[in-house]
Write a protein that holds these residues in place. Structure first.
Motif, mmCIF file in Angstrom:
data_model
loop_
_atom_site.group_PDB
_atom_site.id
_atom_site.type_symbol
_atom_site.label_atom_id
_atom_site.label_comp_id
_atom_site.label_asym_id
_atom_site.label_seq_id
_atom_site.Cartn_x
_atom_site.Cartn_y
_atom_site.Cartn_z
ATOM 1 N N VAL A 74 41.422 20.798 17.753
ATOM 2 C CA VAL A 74 41.325 19.434 17.734
ATOM 3 C C VAL A 74 41.892 18.760 16.465
ATOM 4 O O VAL A 74 42.518 17.760 16.244
ATOM 5 N N GLN A 81 49.166 13.965 14.516
ATOM 6 C CA GLN A 81 49.268 12.460 14.752
ATOM 7 C C GLN A 81 49.242 11.792 13.521
ATOM 8 O O GLN A 81 50.020 10.933 13.265
ATOM 9 N N CYS B 19 32.814 18.444 35.477
ATOM 10 C CA CYS B 19 33.707 18.066 34.608
ATOM 11 C C CYS B 19 34.748 19.146 35.071
ATOM 12 O O CYS B 19 36.313 18.764 34.939
ATOM 13 N N LEU B 20 34.643 20.252 35.536
ATOM 14 C CA LEU B 20 35.568 21.106 36.043
ATOM 15 C C LEU B 20 36.370 20.464 37.179
ATOM 16 O O LEU B 20 37.648 20.465 37.284
ATOM 17 N N MET B 23 38.625 17.840 35.789
ATOM 18 C CA MET B 23 39.691 18.338 35.246
ATOM 19 C C MET B 23 40.774 18.873 36.317
ATOM 20 O O MET B 23 42.015 18.552 36.265
ATOM 21 N N ARG B 30 47.417 12.768 38.797
ATOM 22 C CA ARG B 30 46.862 11.571 37.850
ATOM 23 C C ARG B 30 46.771 10.303 38.452
ATOM 24 O O ARG B 30 47.728 9.914 38.996
ATOM 25 N N PHE B 97 45.737 0.732 26.760
ATOM 26 C CA PHE B 97 46.528 1.961 26.430
ATOM 27 C C PHE B 97 47.357 1.903 27.398
ATOM 28 O O PHE B 97 47.655 2.103 28.499
ATOM 29 N N GLU B 99 50.716 3.191 27.495
ATOM 30 C CA GLU B 99 51.343 4.286 27.822
ATOM 31 C C GLU B 99 50.740 4.946 29.263
ATOM 32 O O GLU B 99 49.578 4.922 29.345
ATOM 33 N N ASP B 101 50.962 7.977 30.281
ATOM 34 C CA ASP B 101 50.467 9.188 30.117
ATOM 35 C C ASP B 101 49.441 9.433 29.545
ATOM 36 O O ASP B 101 49.038 9.055 28.355
ATOM 37 N N GLY B 102 48.610 10.227 30.348
ATOM 38 C CA GLY B 102 47.445 10.821 29.534
ATOM 39 C C GLY B 102 46.191 9.886 29.544
ATOM 40 O O GLY B 102 45.464 10.084 28.559
ATOM 41 N N GLU B 105 42.506 11.983 30.926
ATOM 42 C CA GLU B 105 41.752 12.800 29.894
ATOM 43 C C GLU B 105 40.523 12.377 29.278
ATOM 44 O O GLU B 105 39.389 12.764 28.975
ATOM 45 N N LEU B 108 37.659 12.894 31.254
ATOM 46 C CA LEU B 108 36.968 14.120 31.212
ATOM 47 C C LEU B 108 36.174 14.411 29.961
ATOM 48 O O LEU B 108 35.240 15.142 30.069
ATOM 49 N N LEU B 109 36.899 13.771 28.983
ATOM 50 C CA LEU B 109 36.288 14.101 27.644
ATOM 51 C C LEU B 109 34.782 13.305 27.482
ATOM 52 O O LEU B 109 33.885 14.012 26.997
ATOM 53 N N LEU B 112 32.483 15.641 29.258
ATOM 54 C CA LEU B 112 32.166 16.561 28.500
ATOM 55 C C LEU B 112 31.293 16.361 27.490
ATOM 56 O O LEU B 112 30.100 17.089 27.070
ATOM 57 N N SER B 142 37.945 13.406 19.836
ATOM 58 C CA SER B 142 39.175 13.517 20.606
ATOM 59 C C SER B 142 39.047 11.771 21.108
ATOM 60 O O SER B 142 40.070 11.445 21.297
ATOM 61 N N TYR B 146 41.568 8.648 20.496
ATOM 62 C CA TYR B 146 42.309 8.594 21.718
ATOM 63 C C TYR B 146 43.317 7.888 21.950
ATOM 64 O O TYR B 146 44.544 8.005 22.608
ATOM 65 N N ARG B 148 46.267 7.294 20.334
ATOM 66 C CA ARG B 148 46.663 7.805 19.423
ATOM 67 C C ARG B 148 48.017 7.210 18.523
ATOM 68 O O ARG B 148 48.252 7.643 17.517
ATOM 69 N N ILE E 151 41.376 20.067 25.533
ATOM 70 C CA ILE E 151 41.990 18.858 25.923
ATOM 71 C C ILE E 151 42.384 17.985 24.462
ATOM 72 O O ILE E 151 43.223 17.380 24.810
ATOM 73 N N HIS E 155 45.626 16.525 24.263
ATOM 74 C CA HIS E 155 45.975 15.068 24.071
ATOM 75 C C HIS E 155 46.689 14.519 22.938
ATOM 76 O O HIS E 155 47.649 13.510 22.743
ATOM 77 N N LEU E 156 45.618 14.884 21.765
ATOM 78 C CA LEU E 156 46.290 14.243 20.305
ATOM 79 C C LEU E 156 47.367 14.966 19.890
ATOM 80 O O LEU E 156 48.059 14.353 19.181
ATOM 81 N N ARG E 158 50.043 16.321 21.324
ATOM 82 C CA ARG E 158 51.663 16.067 21.771
ATOM 83 C C ARG E 158 52.150 14.639 21.408
ATOM 84 O O ARG E 158 51.170 13.553 21.173
#
Lengths: 99, 495, 629, 519, 167
Positions: A74, A81, B19-20, B23, B30, B97, B99, B101-102, B105, B108-109, B112, B142, B146, B148, E151, E155-156, E158
């Motif tokens: 991580v 980034q 969680c699984l 995932m 998506r 957000f 974009e 893509d993504g 997650e 999911l995070l 978790l 993360s 997020y 990012r 994860i 995520h971060l 890429r």
């Protein structure tokens, strides 16, 4: 028994790691220092396990290892980034939020 | 592991499984809305297993986990809070957000992290403690970063990352020292060994302090509070909410268990340490919030102060303390959800609205939203009819009961100081709308009057919690009393 | 009929309420009717009550009536209750009688004023309050009247509110008297604490029983009551408000600042005479105070330029005589002087008002002169009044009353010879300043052209009062002259009789009277010499630019105003002007502290993660250092 | 009967949202709703009070009407309301002053009318709750409840400096409240120590006997809590700012009622709960009262802002309440009662007038006024009347209050009373100074302004009538409150005679005996 | 025995000192590898052979490689240091320290009869039993712990598709 000297070594390592954390501006070095600190903790656990003749210390080491792995991934993602956004790895440069 | 163990563990197993599933769902296809619903339902189902788990509680599952009333109560809190946050996140992410893509997650995070929280509430062993701690921290790390593509979230993420690993290192080293001295890894055995010692070894005490520093870092107690405002400000608002509520509640649950089982509050140095932390946190948090112009930072500072209040309650020791702490934490979660929830909903309409001036005259344009924020602020300030008052009352009661006069005085003095900044924000809500802005906004106001039903429901839920707890807290108090007695019973049961 | 007693104060009060609530809608005529009528009705009621009272008198010395229980709780019982005896009847009669005349006079005098209804409302309220004061059975009700008259005095002095100085004068009057009132109130507290009652009669009987003569408490209470009386009656050292009070309309000066209110102090002391008898030192003090005031006021009156101020000082001086009499224990004499003084002083003021009225509100005597021919009614009545005040022997009431006082001073065991000489000097000065006024105003050449004699409503009171000023004195005549003792006999049921030193006989009385006569005549003669135009020094007096320091000192009433200004008023203003809430500053300081703390602490939030890590390390080390060592 | 007590509180609170919504129906609908709700409350309270005088004999410890429901059994908290003479009088005052405030804001408040009246009703509901609650927690609940609406009233409709003022108001009152809360909690826990169960109930706590040290501290805390509200120095500085900046209606409520809650707290709780410490604390409290009277009077004289002047005069008058409350005689307590009512009426009137002046001339600075008598004679006359009431003119209600206090306290503290009496002189100075600067003298501001409206004038006349009525016939209040005060004094006397042994530890040993209801 | 421990400890400390003081990232990484190897020797000396092995395999192998990877990825930021990375001196320090450690390991192998060897086997067994006995939940949790790592890094780490195109 070697457990006490090992603990002393762990403490020394922990201190060195802390010093590294505080003295280096490059974020990679800070991560390295943190790794040293984690290692120190692991050493201390193993020393404890050696002292008590238990396997629990070693098992704890295992988990610490897991942590280090997960965390480094991580961390390095974030570092990537960051270097992309800020064009620097200087930890002191990331201070847009303050006060 | 017999069947009863599985029943007892069902919430954790359930969430882990979900969680699984989540995932896999992401891997399969998506779809933001679907994943959000999936996450929401995961929490809901997990919540549904709590009564089932309660039938076998209290029960120790291996040496690592203890499922008891205390844990279940906190699990309920954590899961409910997560549900609210999931509900709030959807629109926020949709607007912030861009974009495609993504985004999935994220959920999911979140799950978790919540999973980590659940583990923390049940942890009774160094291993589960530390793994839960890390699950929570790593996922959060993360999540904070997020978004990012933006600078602030990344900055917040790196700060959180470095300091959270530092916290882990301190914690681990502390645990190692504890282990080294006592040769045991379960809280209970450590507690037993403490009782056997004539004098507590310095190394052990040092280890304990390191552990407590790690915990204090996560709770944001001064002087380990520095990351809080930056991270709160930088993180996406739902995640800020999450840090303020779930993360802190889980750590607090753990601290409570640690305190009860190890009996650290019977050690004078620890009492002094906590007293010091409490006072410094209250003062620092409140003073720093005084003239703060950023709402998220302001709430961040206020959270520092609030956990100072919680420490006062904790220091009281014994059942009233555990009760007061739990009550206060629940209440604090509710009001934080309220306050940050409003910020989230308001920010979901284009751009982060985290300056105080963004809220100027909100009451006249968006009465319900502003009303919600006002209610949360009043609750944070501890004004009656809101849960915050009962919480503060509880804390004061616990403090007075234990004769902690100076701490109680510090608490009330700080409460007064804190009023100033709550009121500052509160007043802003009722200020005059700036004329130039008001006119062109007419159209947008009409449009943005539409708040997604998820936000309405979640905020409505939070508001009703705040009010109900403020007016009729007795049922919750009974529940907490049972859970606390549960917590103490486990201690008593052990050989 | 006695049961109508309560109606006496209530009637003017009703008049007040009527005027206050719907004064704006009534015509001037109606206002006058209501205003005068209510007081007139009170006067008639008084007469009826008096008839009834005398029918049983002296078998029944007093009459008590309770309208309702005012306060009745926790050991304090105070009623709205009235008490009528010889003393209060006398007062009531004067208040309603003279009050009515003055109201009548005002109906014309004030005819063109904007605040006609307001004026009568205030006047009625004043009469009501004054009647309450004198009829009160207990001290609290008395205090109600006492404050009430003060308020009305304030309102009436500031009646012409557009003049800022008038307002200031009104304020001054109220505040100075309030100082006295407060002392009185403290006296009340002490009495109540001691005796658990406020009834005047009970308090006095209990006090006589409980306190020996000259006891500390008695002295303290007496002094406090004296301060109250001094404030109201404009005696030293609280006399400064009275000259300024002349800012009010002249009828007000006549009613309030001459005939009635200012004598409330005299009434109070007379009413509480048992108490004062327990404190002989205080009584002596009263005498000295009276003497000093009368001399001081008389000398000030000599040099005033404003006609009303002359009269104001003269009032002060005459009340000084009354205090003197009270001080030497000559209770009836004081009251007798009160009676005659009410008549001639009201007369003088009204006549002066008539002069002022006809001269377009000119009050400076140096701009007057030769009015004898233009205003014959006024001249003659003024002359009678001045003569009465100066104590022109035999024919004026003032002679009899003043003579009685001086004789009492001479003969009282409580007195000293030097006091008598002082009083005699005062008598001489009285003649001097009274006739200075006459000669200045009515003789010589005309300096301001008058508009002519006033109407009937103004002339009638003048005539009636002039008649009274001449005749009232015959109610009480000394042994040497007719020996009429109607007044003293009447009052003996309410007040103790005057004690005499041994060896005081008619011959000494006659000698003393001669001295008084000579003094008065000397004063008048001196006035004629000095001020009558065409006389020996008459011409010099026209010079009004008297800048001699002694003159200015006298004109300013011996500089008390300036003294108080320096001592109290200026420091007070200095305090209030520069004072802000100190406590608030303290809190503001706290706020500033908090803010600077905030500034300081927020510098620690550098945003640099290394610094944060350092803080963690340092914090940990500190904790370890503190606890693990 | 029990229901009626709840109705007293609930009528305003439930009417509040209706008043808010009422805005849509008509401009004046909220006002009428407030008037209606308060009128019903008034009548209800009157009816309850009437019951009182009918079945008066009950005497010691009895409430006229009582309502008791369990609320938070964990802490022995219950919804316990009780009504006695003291509360009846104050509730009547509350409803009345509320009506006056509504009338006063009739023309002043033109924006967000519904919300304004909603807040007024909420605040008044809280105040009535304060006067009824005899469970200390519930009391505190209401005590705080009234703050927020008050605060909003100031902050939304106030004048230029409203932010500053409202902050001060809130911070001060809240600080005091928190101190109070700690003391209340401590009391409840002491009860727990003594009997094994916590209780916030008035009756239970009355029976608690404390060591003198504990009693002293707790009493001090209670005192601080209530002194802030009263206010007395050194906690008074929020008041002038707040009174000056609040809209007239709010100022009337603040001065007329909210200040009374502090006094009520002194009478209802501070005195009876800690008779042990009364002797020690009383001189301090009375001293503060005297300081308040004089200090505030001096500052009142220094003001140029008419509202601030009245505000300081208000502090000065509240000093008498403090003085009387601790004098320890029934007479003084009765005086306090009277002073509360009288001051409520007189300041309501004064602030209504000051507000009217401000509305007409857009300034509170008396330097810019002067000579207004001829322009606005009604205003001037009424101001004169209330200035007289304020300076304690006999025959008006304020006089009765002040003098009963002074009469009642002289035996205890003669020197202080003499000093306090000086306040009467100063009252004359500032009251008349105010008249002088606003209405007398030459006219500064030549603008013509309308005189008082008929409604406002009528209201003022009515208050004036009440002032005179109570000034000449104070029995109306005094008889109602007499049993309460008698009981207070008796309780204080009985308990003060018990002798205690001081002890060392903090909480546990601070109970000597307890007369609590269950073992 | 003890001697070996102290030598290894000295190596650890020295290498760590170099890690935190060295200016070049790659050098520091090399020293860190040395530290890890030395630590693994110490683990061995403490009787934790399993840990010693994992230390080298996972830490020294996997994690350090990750670091190197990142350093490489950050090319533009490190480009000016490119030349110095390959200087001889960079290799001297680590090499010497590594040689010391090598000597120690050789000694250990040579002196074959060390007691730790004897207990090794039952100890591994105990670890395994513990891991799949009381610590089974811990193992599961550790596996869950890797999930956010995975994860998060995914995520971060890429870059955005849009950005990748523009770059």
């Amino acid at each position: 028994m070697l457990s006490t000297p090992a603990l002393v070594l762990a403490i020394i390592l922990f201190g060195l790691g802390l010093i590294g954390l505080l003295s280096r501006r490059n974020i990679l070095y800070m991560l390295l220092s943190l790794e040293i600190m984690l290692n120190a903790a692991a050493l201390a656990f193993i020393a404890g396990g050696a002292r008590w003749g238990q396997v629990d210390g070693e098992i704890m080491f295992l988990f610490i290892l897991t942590l280090a792995a997960a965390e480094v991934s991580v961390a390095l993602g974030i570092v990537l980034q960051l270097s992309h956004r800020f064009r620097t790895l200087d930890a002191d440069a990331f201070c847009e939020m303050r006060g | 592991m017999i069947l009863q163990d599985f029943i007892a563990l069902s919430p954790i197993l359930d969430l882990g499984a979900f969680c699984l599933v989540t995932m896999l769902a992401i891997a399969f296809r998506r779809n933001h809305a679907r994943i959000a619903v999936c996450a929401f339902l995961s929490c809901l189902f997990t919540l549904a297993t709590l009564p089932w788990a309660a039938t076998v509680a209290p029960r120790a599952v291996t040496t690592l986990l203890v499922v008891d009333g205390h844990a279940l109560l906190y699990m309920g809190l954590i899961l409910s809070a997560t549900m609210v946050i999931v509900a709030l996140s959807y629109r926020y992410l949709n607007s912030q957000f861009h974009e495609q893509d993504g985004v999935e997650e994220y959920y999911l995070l979140l799950l978790l992290a919540t999973f980590g929280g659940l583990v923390l509430t049940t942890a009774a062993h160094f291993v589960s403690f530390f793994l839960g701690f890390e699950l929570l921290g790593l996922s959060l790390c993360s999540l904070i970063g997020y978004l990012r593509t933006r600078r602030n979230p990344l900055e917040a993420a790196v700060k959180y990352l470095l300091l959270s690993i530092t916290a882990s290192a301190f914690l681990l080293f502390g645990l190692a020292l504890l282990y080294f001295e006592s040769g045991a890894m379960t809280f209970h055995e450590v507690g037993v060994s403490v009782k056997q010692w004539q004098t507590v070894p310095a190394l052990w005490l040092g280890g304990l302090i390191l552990v407590l520093v790690g915990i204090a870092l996560k709770l944001g107690l001064a002087p380990f509070h520095m990351w809080i405002p930056d991270v709160y400000q930088g993180a996406p608002t739902p995640i800020t909410t999450y840090i303020a509520t779930v993360s802190k509640a889980a750590v607090m649950a753990l601290l409570l268990r640690l305190a009860t089982e190890v009996g650290i509050l019977e050690l004078p140095p620890v009492v002094h340490l906590f007293s010091l932390l409490a006072v410094v946190s209250m003062v620092t948090g409140n003073v720093l919030a005084l003239l703060q112009e950023n709402v998220k930072r302001l709430l961040a500072y206020s959270s520092i102060a609030h956990f100072g209040y919680v420490l006062v309650a904790l220091l009281a020791g014994g059942p009233p303390a555990a009760e007061a702490v739990t009550f206060y934490v629940i209440v604090y979660c509710a009001m934080s959800l309220g306050a940050f929830g409003v910020v989230t909903v308001y920010s979901s309409e284009g751009g982060d609205k985290d300056r105080v001036e963004d809220y100027q005259g909100l009451f006249w344009t968006r009465p319900w939203l502003a009303g919600m924020l006002a209610l949360s602020l009043l609750s944070l300030a501890g004004i009656p009819v809101t849960a915050g008052f009962i919480g503060k009352f509880y804390a004061i009661t616990a403090g007075v009961d234990a004769g902690l006069w100076w701490l109680v005085l510090a608490l009330i003095g700080n409460s007064v100081v804190s009023l100033y900044y709550y009121l500052r924000l509160f007043v802003t809500l009722f200020g005059e709308v700036a004329v130039q802005e008001a006119l062109p906004q007419q159209g947008t106001v009409q449009r943005s009057e539409f708040v997604s039903w998820t936000a309405v429901c979640s905020l409505g839920f939070v508001a009703s919690i705040i009010l109900v707890l403020g007016i009729y807290p007795e049922p919750l108090i009974q529940l907490i009393r049972e859970s606390v007695s549960n917590l103490l019973m486990v201690v008593a049961q052990r050989p | 009929m006695l049961s109508l007693l309560w109606l006496i104060p209530v009637l003017p009060l009703a008049g007040f309420l009527l005027l206050a609530l719907c004064g704006g809608r009534l015509s001037r005529q109606h206002i006058a009717w209501v205003g005068c009528g209510s007081v007139g009705a009170a006067a008639v009621t008084t007469a009826l009550v008096a008839i009834d009272f005398f029918s049983l008198f002296p078998a029944r010395e007093f009459y008590q009536q309770t309208s309702w229980n005012w306060i009745d709780t926790s050991g304090m019982t105070v009623g709205i209750s009235w008490y009528l005896d010889a003393l209060s009847l006398l007062m009531v009669a004067v208040i309603t009688g003279i009050g009515f005349l003055i109201h009548l006079y005002s109906a014309e005098y004030m005819a063109h004023d904007d605040g006609y209804a307001r004026f009568f409302a205030y006047m009625n309220l004043f009469v009501a309050a004054m009647l309450t004061l004198v009829l009160a059975d207990n001290l609290l009700l008395l205090y109600l009247g006492w404050e009430g008259v003060g308020l009305c005095s304030y309102l009436l002095i500031g009646f012409w509110y557009r003049e800022p100085e008038y307002g200031t004068a009104a304020q001054k009057a109220f505040i100075v008297t309030r100082i006295g009132d407060t002392a009185l109130a403290i006296g009340l507290f002490i009495l109540f604490t001691q005796f658990k009652t406020l009834s005047i009669q009970q308090v006095q009987s209990l006090a006589t029983g409980a306190w020996p003569v000259g006891s500390n408490l008695a002295m303290i209470v007496a002094v406090l009551f004296l301060i109250g009386a001094v404030g109201k009656s404009a005696q030293l050292p609280l006399q400064v408000w009275l000259p300024d009070a002349m800012a009010g309309p002249t009828p007000v000066s006549a009613l309030i600042h001459a005939a009635t209110m200012v004598t409330a102090g005299v009434y109070l002391i007379a009413r509480m005479h048992h108490l004062f008898e327990l404190a002989p030192m205080v009584q002596e003090g009263i005498a000295v105070l009276g003497l000093v005031t009368l001399l001081l006021a008389a000398t000030s009156a000599l040099v005033q330029q404003d006609i009303k101020r002359v009269l104001a000082y003269s009032t002060m001086s005459q009340i000084g005589y009354m205090f003197l009499a009270l001080g030497v224990g000559a209770w009836p004499a004081a009251l007798f002087h009160f009676l005659t003084h009410s008549c001639f002083k009201a007369l003088l003021f009204l006549a002066a008002g008539s002069v002022i009225h006809s001269l377009h509100h000119e009050q400076n005597i140096f701009k007057m002169g030769g009015l004898r021919r233009h205003l014959p009614w006024t001249f003659w009545t003024f002359l009678i009044g001045a003569a009465a005040m100066s104590g022109v022997p035999l024919i004026t009431s003032g002679f009899y009353s003043k003579d009685w006082i001086l004789w009492s001073v001479w003969s009282s065991p409580l007195s000293h010879r030097w006091i008598w000489f002082g009083a005699l000097l005062g008598a001489m000065l009285t003649g001097l300043y009274s006739f200075r006024l006459i000669f200045r105003v009515f003789f010589g050449e005309v300096r301001t052209q008058p508009t002519g004699e006033s109407g009937l409503a103004m002339r009638l009171p003048l005539v009636v009062l002039a008649f009274l000023a001449l005749t009232v004195g015959f109610l009480e005549m000394p042994h040497t002259l007719g020996n009429v003792t109607l007044f003293s006999h009447y009052l003996s049921h309410a007040l103790p009789t005057t004690a005499l030193l041994p060896g005081m006989d008619e011959s000494s009385e006659a000698r003393e009277q001669l001295a008084v006569t000579v003094a008065a005549l000397l004063g008048i003669g001196l006035a004629a010499l000095l001020f009558l135009p065409g006389s020996l020094f008459g011409a010099r007096g026209t010079d009004q630019s008297t800048t001699h320091p002694s003159m200015t000192l006298l004109q300013g009433g011996w500089g008390f105003d300036r003294l108080y200004d320096r001592l109290f008023v200026q420091p007070w203003f200095a305090i209030t002007r520069n004072s802000s809430d100190m406590v608030d500053r303290g809190y503001e300081w706290l706020a500033v502290c908090a803010e600077s703390c905030h500034g300081w602490l927020s510098h620690t939030q550098t945003g640099q993660v290394r610094w944060y890590a350092a803080s963690i390390a340092v914090g940990t080390l500190m904790l370890l250092g503190l606890f693990a060592m | 009967m029990a229901m009626a007590l709840w109705l007293l509180i609930l009528i305003p609170i439930l009417a509040a949202p209706i008043a808010w919504m009422g805005q849509q129906w008509s401009r004046h609908a909220p006002r009428w709703i407030v008037l209606g709700a308060l009128a019903i409350d008034f009548i209800l309270a009157l009816w309850l009070g009437g019951q009182h005088s009918a079945g008066q004999a009950s005497g010691h410890g009895a409430w006229l009407a009582e309502s008791h429901t369990s609320w938070i059994p964990r802490w022995g908290i219950s919804l316990h309301l009780g009504l006695d003479g003291l509360s009846v009088v104050l509730i009547l005052l509350t409803a009345f002053v509320g009506i006056v405030a509504t009338i006063a804001s009739w023309t002043e408040i033109q924006s967000r009318v519904g919300l304004f009246h909603c807040q007024v009703l909420l605040a008044l509901g809280g105040v009535i709750g304060v006067f009824l609650a005899i469970d200390l927690f519930l009391f505190f609940f209401f005590w705080e409840l009234m703050l927020i609406p008050m605060y909003l009233l100031i902050v939304i409709w106030g004048h230029a400096q409203r932010r500053h003022a409202s902050f001060k108001f809130f911070l001060f009152t809240q600080a005091g409240s928190l101190v109070l809360l700690v003391a209340i909690v401590a009391l409840a826990l002491l009860h727990q120590q003594a009997t094994g169960r916590p209780s916030f109930d008035y009756a239970d706590l009355m029976g608690l006997t404390l060591t003198s040290e504990m009693a002293r501290w707790l009493m001090l805390a209670f005192l601080i809590g209530f002194l802030v509200k009263l206010p007395a120095p050194p906690f008074h500085t929020w008041l002038p700012d707040t009174y000056a900046e609040a809209p007239t209606g709010a100022t009337i409520i603040l001065a007329g009622i909210l200040a009374k809650t502090g006094a009520y707290g002194l009478l209802r709780f501070t005195l009876p709960l800690f008779p042990e410490a009364l002797n020690e604390v009383a001189p301090i409290a009375m001293g503060l009262g005297v300081v308040g009277i004089l200090y505030a009077a001096v500052l009142a004289c220094a003001q140029t802002d008419i509202k601030r002047l009245v505000a300081y005069s208000s502090i000065s008058h509240m000093g008498f309440i403090l003085l009387g409350a601790f004098a320890g005689t029934e007479l003084a307590l009765q005086g306090v009662m009277m002073q509360m009512v009288a001051h409520g009426l007189s300041t309501a009137g004064l602030f209504l007038l000051a507000g009217a002046l401000e509305e007409r001339y857009q300034t509170r600075n008396m330097g810019q006024m002067g000579g207004l008598w001829s322009v606005t004679p009604r205003l001037a006359t009424m101001t004169l009347f209330f200035a007289c009431a304020s300076l304690g003119l006999p025959g008006l209600a304020n006089f009765i209050g002040e003098f009963l206090v002074l009469f009642g306290s002289y035996a205890t503290q003669p020197v202080m009373i003499i000093l306090a009496s000086l306040g009467m002189v100063m009252a004359a100075i500032y009251s008349l100074g105010m008249m002088q600067r606003t209405f007398f003298g030459r006219q500064q501001d030549t603008r013509t302004a309308s005189d008082l409206s008929n409604v406002a004038f009528g209201t003022l006349l009515f208050i004036a009538g009440l002032q005179i009525w109570l000034g000449l016939y104070p029995k109306a209040v005094l008889t109602t409150t007499k049993p309460v005060m008698e009981q207070l004094i008796q309780h204080a006397l009985v308990s003060a005679n018990t002798i205690h042994v001081p002890s060392e530890s903090l909480l546990s040993s601070h109970i000597v005996t307890s007369q609590g209801s269950t073992p | 025995m003890e001697m070996l421990f102290y030598i290894a400890a000295a190596v650890t400390v020295l290498a760590t000192l170099r890690v935190i003081t060295h200016v070049h990232a790659v050098h520091a990484l090399l020293y860190l590898v040395v530290t890890l190897i030395a630590l693994s020797l110490i683990f061995y000396l403490l009787g934790a052979q399993f840990a010693a092995a994992l230390e080298i395999i996972i830490y020294g192998g996997a994690i350090m490689v990750l670091f190197i990877f990142v350093v490489m990825l950050l090319g533009p930021l490190a480009v000016e240091q490119e030349r110095t990375w390959f200087s001889l001196s960079a290799w001297v320090g680590p090499s010497i320290l590594a040689l010391v450690l090598l000597g120690e390991v050789g000694y250990l192998i040579a002196s074959g009869d060390h007691p730790t060897m004897a207990v090794a086997e039952p100890r591994q067994k105990a670890i395994s039993i513990a891991l799949y006995g009381p610590y089974i939940i811990g193992v599961e949790l550790a596996s869950m712990l890797l999930l956010p790592g995975l994860i998060g890094a995914y995520h971060l780490g890429r870059r955005l598709s849009s950005e990748a195109r523009s770059c």
